[in-house]
Design an enzyme around this catalytic site. Structure first.
Site: not given
Length: 334
Positions: A248, A200
């Protein structure tokens, strides 16, 4: 395009402090077995995963620190590392020690945290992802707000090595650079191969740090957002493997056009297979896209969606990255 503020605030709301994981985290597997994909619910959406057996199988699959091309084994190791570093220092250190990475330095500023674990052959520089994913007794609202500032400050700014990059990411990295870079140089001078990684926000910081430092053996990122513009991409001269898990949502931000992705894509499709391109799954008629994917929709009292997590958030969970990659190692070996 979904607004990044909405995405990040939703992540905060979906987390739960000190959520029990025993029934929802994949159970340990032998070095010859696939791992079961855990059910991702609101209770185990957020790291750290302190019931998970990190690096189980590393004795069989050692880190290939001299690799010059994509390595599934290295992808698995660095995914495990990127998941582990969401935990506190007391939990992290013995697990690096298990790998023979006996020298560990922790760099901690308000908006940025980074571990550097090394031995006499290689060093792994691992950046933590957003604090909004972390849920434990030491939950720090100040760090959450610092991460939010880093994530939502999406204005482009000049980058030292050419092009323009996300201002929030750049400023977050600059918090620890005065301490981090001299230490990496010491390890480099000792002959350590330098590897960088992160999930991330951590992936974005690893990308920028690797580009700034330059002499890195490789970079693996997981669920990383876009970092810079086309000129930044063209001027990049480091090896980056950008791993994306299915739906995602974070790799879709900031908006395409102004921002572009860098590195070589490795895409984990709906079936868990790693591909070199995005696989488009045909949606069966009258069937939800993510049905049966580690979800328990039975619920109680007639609530069939109790604990349901949308695939866009579920697929960002770092634990799923490491388990899918592990299973690909086993399948390729067979």
């Amino acid at each position: 395009m979904i607004n990044i503020k909405i995405i990040l605030m939703a992540s905060i709301l979906l987390g739960s402090i000190n959520a029990p994981l025993a029934k929802n985290v994949a159970q340990p597997a032998s070095p010859s077995e696939r791992k079961e994909i855990p059910k991702i619910t609101l209770k185990n959406l957020s790291p750290p995963y302190k019931d998970y057996d990190y690096f189980q199988g590393s004795e069989t699959y050692g880190f290939q620190f001299n690799a010059t091309s994509f390595s599934l084994i290295n992808a698995w190791w660095l995914a495990e590392v990127s998941t582990l570093v969401y935990a506190d220092e007391k939990f992290v250190r013995p697990r690096f020690d298990r790998l023979g990475l006996t020298e560990v330095r922790y760099f901690d500023k308000l908006g940025t945290q980074c571990y550097v674990a090394s031995n006499d052959k290689f060093a792994i520089v691992a950046f933590r992802g957003s604090e909004i994913w972390k849920r434990n007794k030491k939950f720090d609202p100040g760090k959450v707000m610092a991460d939010l500032k880093a994530d939502v400050d999406i204005w482009l700014t000049d980058w030292q090595n050419g092009g323009k990059v996300h201002r929030g990411f750049k400023e977050a990295l600059e918090e620890i650079l005065p301490d981090l870079l001299p230490y990496i140089e010491i390890l480099d001078d000792r002959g350590c191969k330098i590897w960088m990684t992160g999930h991330s926000l951590g992936g974005a910081l690893a990308t920028l740090c690797a580009d700034l430092y330059g002499n890195v053996q490789g970079v693996y990122t997981y669920g990383s957002p876009r970092v810079g513009n086309e000129t930044f991409k063209e001027d990049l001269n480091i090896k980056i493997y950008r791993i994306v898990n299915n739906d995602d949502i974070v790799p879709r931000i900031p908006s395409l056009g102004v921002y572009v992705h860098v590195g070589e894509l490795k895409f984990i499709d709906h079936d868990g297979t790693i591909r070199d391109t995005v696989a488009v799954k045909k949606k069966p008629v009258n069937q939800p896209r993510d049905e049966l994917y580690g979800q328990d929709r039975s619920g109680r009292n007639g609530n069939s969606f109790k604990g349901f997590v949308p695939s866009a958030f579920r697929d960002h969970v770092p634990l799923l990255y490491t388990i899918h990659i592990w299973n690909n190692i086993i399948e390729n070996r067979e």
